[in-house]
Design an enzyme around this catalytic site. Sequence first.
Site, short mmCIF file in Angstrom:
data_model
loop_
_atom_site.label_atom_id
_atom_site.label_comp_id
_atom_site.label_asym_id
_atom_site.label_seq_id
_atom_site.Cartn_x
_atom_site.Cartn_y
_atom_site.Cartn_z
CG HIS A 1 1.07 5.42 4.19
ND1 HIS A 1 0.27 5.34 5.30
CD2 HIS A 1 1.81 4.29 4.17
CE1 HIS A 1 0.54 4.20 5.94
NE2 HIS A 1 1.47 3.55 5.27
CG HIS B 1 -0.26 -0.14 2.52
ND1 HIS B 1 0.14 -1.36 3.00
CD2 HIS B 1 0.13 0.77 3.44
CE1 HIS B 1 0.73 -1.20 4.17
NE2 HIS B 1 0.75 0.09 4.46
P1 5GP Z 1 1.93 0.55 7.32
O1 5GP Z 1 2.41 0.86 8.72
O2 5GP Z 1 1.80 -0.95 7.09
O3 5GP Z 1 2.69 1.23 6.24
O4 5GP Z 1 0.49 1.18 7.23
C1 5GP Z 1 -0.69 0.56 7.63
C2 5GP Z 1 -1.73 1.64 7.72
O5 5GP Z 1 -3.00 1.03 7.63
C3 5GP Z 1 -1.70 2.42 9.04
O6 5GP Z 1 -1.56 3.81 8.74
C4 5GP Z 1 -3.05 2.10 9.69
O7 5GP Z 1 -3.60 3.22 10.34
C5 5GP Z 1 -3.89 1.67 8.51
N1 5GP Z 1 -4.91 0.67 8.79
C6 5GP Z 1 -4.72 -0.49 9.46
N2 5GP Z 1 -5.88 -1.20 9.50
C7 5GP Z 1 -6.80 -0.45 8.82
C8 5GP Z 1 -8.17 -0.67 8.52
O8 5GP Z 1 -8.80 -1.66 8.87
N3 5GP Z 1 -8.79 0.31 7.77
C9 5GP Z 1 -8.13 1.43 7.36
N4 5GP Z 1 -8.84 2.32 6.65
N5 5GP Z 1 -6.85 1.67 7.65
C10 5GP Z 1 -6.18 0.73 8.38
#
Ligand code: 5GP
Length: 138
Positions: free
Chosen positions: A103, A101
């Site tokens: 951001h 993903h």
């Molecule tokens: P990472 O730390 O893996 O780059 O980012 C994961 C992101 O996913 C985090 O910013 C977290 O807030 C978001 N996130 C985790 N679970 C969910 C969810 O169930 N729904 C949404 N909309 N965001 C999520």
Amino acid sequence: MKDKDCIFCKIANGEIPSTTLYEDEDFRVILDLGPGSKGHALILPKEHFRDLNALDPAVAAKVLPLAAKIGAAQMKALGAAGYNVVQNNGTEAGQTVFHFHVHIIPRYAGAPKIVTWTPGSPSKEELAETGSRIREAL
Ligand code: 5GP
Ligand code: ZN
């Protein structure tokens, strides 16, 4: 391929509801539930890829144009002054959901910096040695 145990597979394919900003055959773009700033969005491919290194190059080619589209809309709609594009690979890099993903984090005038690091000061020799090690691994 989808992963039946992956929450982002379920969100991307509409099995779990989300605040969706954009959808096409390859992606769903949603609002992050734990935003770093108002409007923080996540680009999710509909297929499951663990991280950037696993991502299908044909899907990868569409990611940055989509990020630009979302960032421009955040600026227009929310008055953001700019945006950061952040993509984490691996636990130590901050990845917590192992479905690729991106951001898109709006930045507002006067708000604290979100994506920061303390600049190091490597010597010319260290830069040359580091560069050589990486080139050999390409
Ligand atoms: P990472 O730390 O893996 O780059 O980012 C994961 C992101 O996913 C985090 O910013 C977290 O807030 C978001 N996130 C985790 N679970 C969910 C969810 O169930 N729904 C949404 N909309 N965001 C999520
Ligand atoms: Zn997945």
